[in-house]
Motif scaffolding. Structure first.
Motif, PDB file in Angstrom:
ATOM      1  N   ASN A 281     -16.551   8.860  -9.446  1.00  3.82           N
ATOM      2  CA  ASN A 281     -15.096   8.764  -9.497  1.00  3.82           C
ATOM      3  C   ASN A 281     -14.470   9.219  -8.182  1.00  3.82           C
ATOM      4  OD1 ASN A 281     -14.928   7.800 -12.151  1.00  3.82           O
ATOM      5  ND2 ASN A 281     -15.041   9.861 -13.011  1.00  3.82           N
ATOM      6  N   LEU A 282     -14.969  10.322  -7.635  1.00  5.38           N
ATOM      7  CA  LEU A 282     -14.448  10.817  -6.367  1.00  5.38           C
ATOM      8  C   LEU A 282     -14.741   9.840  -5.234  1.00  5.38           C
ATOM      9  CD1 LEU A 282     -15.432  14.575  -6.730  1.00  5.38           C
ATOM     10  CD2 LEU A 282     -13.099  13.665  -6.657  1.00  5.38           C
ATOM     11  N   SER A 283     -15.893   9.186  -5.294  1.00  9.00           N
ATOM     12  CA  SER A 283     -16.252   8.218  -4.250  1.00  9.00           C
ATOM     13  C   SER A 283     -15.315   7.021  -4.279  1.00  9.00           C
ATOM     14  CB  SER A 283     -17.699   7.751  -4.436  1.00  9.00           C
ATOM     15  OG  SER A 283     -18.585   8.835  -4.300  1.00  9.00           O
ATOM     16  N   ARG A 284     -14.927   6.593  -5.465  1.00  9.18           N
ATOM     17  CA  ARG A 284     -13.978   5.482  -5.577  1.00  9.18           C
ATOM     18  C   ARG A 284     -12.619   5.849  -4.979  1.00  9.18           C
ATOM     19  NH1 ARG A 284     -16.635   4.639 -10.553  1.00  9.18           N
ATOM     20  NH2 ARG A 284     -17.654   2.602 -10.614  1.00  9.18           N
ATOM     21  N   VAL A 285     -12.215   7.099  -5.191  1.00  8.80           N
ATOM     22  CA  VAL A 285     -10.924   7.540  -4.669  1.00  8.80           C
ATOM     23  C   VAL A 285     -10.972   7.697  -3.145  1.00  8.80           C
ATOM     24  CG1 VAL A 285      -9.274   9.451  -4.634  1.00  8.80           C
ATOM     25  CG2 VAL A 285     -10.235   8.689  -6.816  1.00  8.80           C
ATOM     26  N   PHE A 286     -12.047   8.318  -2.647  1.00  3.88           N
ATOM     27  CA  PHE A 286     -12.093   8.686  -1.226  1.00  3.88           C
ATOM     28  C   PHE A 286     -12.783   7.655  -0.342  1.00  3.88           C
ATOM     29  CE2 PHE A 286     -10.837  12.771  -2.882  1.00  3.88           C
ATOM     30  CZ  PHE A 286     -10.047  13.282  -1.869  1.00  3.88           C
ATOM     31  N   GLY A 287     -13.429   6.646  -0.927  1.00  5.33           N
ATOM     32  CA  GLY A 287     -14.058   5.613  -0.102  1.00  5.33           C
ATOM     33  C   GLY A 287     -13.072   4.932   0.834  1.00  5.33           C
ATOM     34  N   PRO A 288     -11.975   4.371   0.308  1.00  4.78           N
ATOM     35  CA  PRO A 288     -10.996   3.721   1.193  1.00  4.78           C
ATOM     36  C   PRO A 288     -10.337   4.697   2.160  1.00  4.78           C
ATOM     37  CG  PRO A 288     -10.671   3.073  -1.104  1.00  4.78           C
ATOM     38  CD  PRO A 288     -11.634   4.217  -1.117  1.00  4.78           C
ATOM     39  N   THR A 289     -10.208   5.974   1.754  1.00  2.00           N
ATOM     40  CA  THR A 289      -9.519   6.965   2.584  1.00  2.00           C
ATOM     41  C   THR A 289     -10.379   7.466   3.731  1.00  2.00           C
ATOM     42  OG1 THR A 289      -8.207   7.686   0.676  1.00  2.00           O
ATOM     43  CG2 THR A 289      -8.364   9.210   2.526  1.00  2.00           C
ATOM     44  N   LEU A 290     -11.640   7.793   3.457  1.00  2.00           N
ATOM     45  CA  LEU A 290     -12.515   8.383   4.475  1.00  2.00           C
ATOM     46  C   LEU A 290     -13.284   7.344   5.271  1.00  2.00           C
ATOM     47  CD1 LEU A 290     -14.036  11.389   2.470  1.00  2.00           C
ATOM     48  CD2 LEU A 290     -12.001  11.359   3.937  1.00  2.00           C
ATOM     49  N   VAL A 291     -13.567   6.196   4.664  1.00  2.57           N
ATOM     50  CA  VAL A 291     -14.398   5.166   5.312  1.00  2.57           C
ATOM     51  C   VAL A 291     -13.551   3.956   5.704  1.00  2.57           C
ATOM     52  CG1 VAL A 291     -16.443   3.714   5.088  1.00  2.57           C
ATOM     53  CG2 VAL A 291     -16.397   5.972   3.997  1.00  2.57           C
ATOM     54  N   GLY A 292     -12.821   3.425   4.735  1.00  3.79           N
ATOM     55  CA  GLY A 292     -11.938   2.294   5.017  1.00  3.79           C
ATOM     56  C   GLY A 292     -12.678   1.076   5.537  1.00  3.79           C
ATOM     57  N   HIS A 293     -12.019   0.337   6.436  1.00  7.41           N
ATOM     58  CA  HIS A 293     -12.609  -0.854   7.044  1.00  7.41           C
ATOM     59  C   HIS A 293     -13.004  -0.560   8.485  1.00  7.41           C
ATOM     60  CE1 HIS A 293     -11.529  -3.313   3.587  1.00  7.41           C
ATOM     61  NE2 HIS A 293     -10.319  -2.769   3.624  1.00  7.41           N
ATOM     62  N   GLY A 294     -13.603  -1.540   9.118  1.00  3.96           N
ATOM     63  CA  GLY A 294     -14.122  -1.351  10.468  1.00  3.96           C
ATOM     64  C   GLY A 294     -13.096  -1.505  11.568  1.00  3.96           C
ATOM     65  N   SER A 295     -11.833  -1.758  11.223  1.00  6.94           N
ATOM     66  CA  SER A 295     -10.780  -1.883  12.228  1.00  6.94           C
ATOM     67  C   SER A 295      -9.442  -1.581  11.581  1.00  6.94           C
ATOM     68  CB  SER A 295     -10.763  -3.289  12.830  1.00  6.94           C
ATOM     69  OG  SER A 295     -10.347  -4.235  11.862  1.00  6.94           O
ATOM     70  N   ALA A 296      -8.428  -1.360  12.418  1.00  6.61           N
ATOM     71  CA  ALA A 296      -7.096  -1.046  11.895  1.00  6.61           C
ATOM     72  C   ALA A 296      -6.483  -2.241  11.168  1.00  6.61           C
ATOM     73  CB  ALA A 296      -6.193  -0.593  13.037  1.00  6.61           C
ATOM     74  N   ASN A 297      -6.830  -3.442  11.610  1.00 10.85           N
ATOM     75  CA  ASN A 297      -6.314  -4.666  10.987  1.00 10.85           C
ATOM     76  C   ASN A 297      -7.471  -5.575  10.598  1.00 10.85           C
ATOM     77  OD1 ASN A 297      -3.368  -4.183  11.475  1.00 10.85           O
ATOM     78  ND2 ASN A 297      -4.072  -4.186  13.604  1.00 10.85           N
ATOM     79  N   PRO A 298      -8.149  -5.279   9.473  1.00 10.68           N
ATOM     80  CA  PRO A 298      -9.316  -6.071   9.084  1.00 10.68           C
ATOM     81  C   PRO A 298      -8.947  -7.506   8.738  1.00 10.68           C
ATOM     82  CG  PRO A 298      -8.665  -4.612   7.296  1.00 10.68           C
ATOM     83  CD  PRO A 298      -7.836  -4.235   8.488  1.00 10.68           C
TER      84      PRO A 298
END
Length: 292
Positions: free
Chosen positions: A209-226
Motif C-alpha cells: 500500500n505504501l509503495s502504491r502511494v509513494f511510487g509516483p512521488t519518489l520515483v515518478g517518470h524518467g523526465s519532467a514531461n513524459p
C-alpha cells in the motif's frame, strides 16, 4: 521585547493556531524568527525562539539539494519535521498517507513551511495528521526532479526488475550509492520511516500500500514531461517482492497478488532492503535529525 505590532496587509496563517489573520487585523511578528501570530496567541508562542538564518531561505522550487542542510545527514528540515510529527501521533491512524488531508490546509501549511526555510514553526497545531502527511507528499512531488533522479530512473527500474533476489539487492544498493548525497540521505530517512509505518497494525498500510502511494512521488517518470508512450509503459503488472524479515523468511521470493506499477515496484524493493542498510546513511547522525 522581541515582537513588533503590525497590521496585516495580506492574509496569512497564524504561526500558533494556524487560522488565517484577515486583512487589516492586528498581529504581532517576532523580530528574530519572523513568526506571525494573533495577539491572543502570544502566550502559546513556541519558546525558545529560533532565529531564522537568512542563508536557509528556500526557493519556490528546486532539486532536493536546494533544501538540504549544510551538514550530514542531508535531509531537509521540512521532511524531518513532518516525519517526526507523524511518528509522534500518527501511527495509530488508519490509512496513513493514503487518506488525503484537506487540500486547502495542505497548501497553506506547505506554503508557510517553505517561507520559513530552515527554522520551521511547530506542526503540533495541525489537528489532522493527514494534513501533515499531505504536506510531506506535496513537497516531494513539487521538486524539479524526484528523489530517484531522472538520470538514474532507468537504472532503478532495471534493478528492481531483476528476478534473482541477491542480484536485485546488489543492483539496487549500487544505484542508491550513485544518488546525489541529499537524495540518498533523504531516501534512507524516508525508507526507515515507511518501514515503521508498515509495522503499525493500526495504520493498515503494508509495504505494498505504501509503495502504491509513494511510487509516483519518489520515483515518478524518467523526465519532467513524459511522453504518452512512457506513461503507458508504466502500467501495473505482476511483480516479485521479497518477504518481510519479521516472518523469518528473509530473503526469499513471493509474488504479490495485485499488480504494482513500475515506480511502485521500485519502492517495494527498496523497502525490502535490510533496515541496517538504510541506517548506514543516517543512523550515525540521528541526533541531528531533530526538528527545531
Amino acid at each position: 521585547d522581541s515582537v513588533s505590532p503590525l497590521q496585516v496587509i495580506r492574509p496569512e496563517p497564524c504561526g500558533v493556531c494556524g487560522s488565517r489573520i484577515r486583512f487589516g487585523k492586528a498581529a504581532i511578528k517576532c523580530r528574530q524568527c519572523q513568526l506571525l501570530l494573533h495577539p491572543k496567541c502570544r502566550e502559546q508562542c513556541p519558546s525558545p525562539c529560533v532565529p531564522r538564518p537568512h542563508h536557509h531561505a528556500w526557493p519556490r522550487e528546486g532539486v532536493l539539494a536546494d533544501f538540504a542542510p549544510p551538514t550530514p545527514p542531508l535531509v531537509p528540515a521540512l521532511v524531518v519535521q513532518c516525519v517526526t510529527e507523524v511518528e509522534a501521533r500518527g501511527l495509530t491512524e488508519t490509512g496513513l498517507y493514503r487518506v488525503p488531508g484537506a487540500e486547502q490546509l495542505v497548501r497553506e501549511w506547505k506554503r508557510r513551511l517553505m517561507r520559513a526555510g530552515g527554522a520551521l514553526p511547530s506542526l503540533r497545531s495541525v489537528a489532522d495528521i493527514h494534513v501533515v502527511c499531505g504536506v510531506l507528499k506535496d513537497f516531494l512531488r513539487g521538486l524539479k526532479e524526484p528523489l530517484v533522479t531522472f538520470s538514474l530512473h532507468p537504472a532503478f527500474l532495471q534493478a528492481a526488475d531483476i528476478v534473482d533476489d541477491a542480484a536485485c539487492s546488489t543492483a539496487l544498493c549500487h544505484v542508491v550509492s550513485k544518488l546525489p548525497p541529499a537524495n540518498r540521505d533523504t531516501l534512507a530517512f524516508l525508507m526507515l520511516h515507511l518501514l515503521r509505518v508498515s509495522r503499525s497494525p493500526d495504520c493498515k498500510m503494508d509495504v505494498f500500500n505504501l509503495s502504491r502511494v509513494f511510487g509516483p512521488t519518489l520515483v515518478g517518470h524518467g523526465s519532467a514531461n513524459p511522453t504518452p508512450l512512457a506513461i503507458m509503459e508504466d502500467t501495473p503488472r505482476q511483480c516479485k517482492v521479497r518477504r518481510s524479515p519479521r516472518r523469518g523468511v528473509y530473503p526469499g521470493l513471493c509474488w504479490h497478488p495485485h499488480p504494482l506499477s513500475l515506480p511502485a515496484q521500485v519502492v517495494a524493493q527498496l523497502l525490502s532492503l535490510p533496515p541496517d542498510y538504510w541506517r548506514g546513511f543516517v543512523g550515525m547522525e540521528q541526533e541531528n535529525l531533530v526538528p527545531t
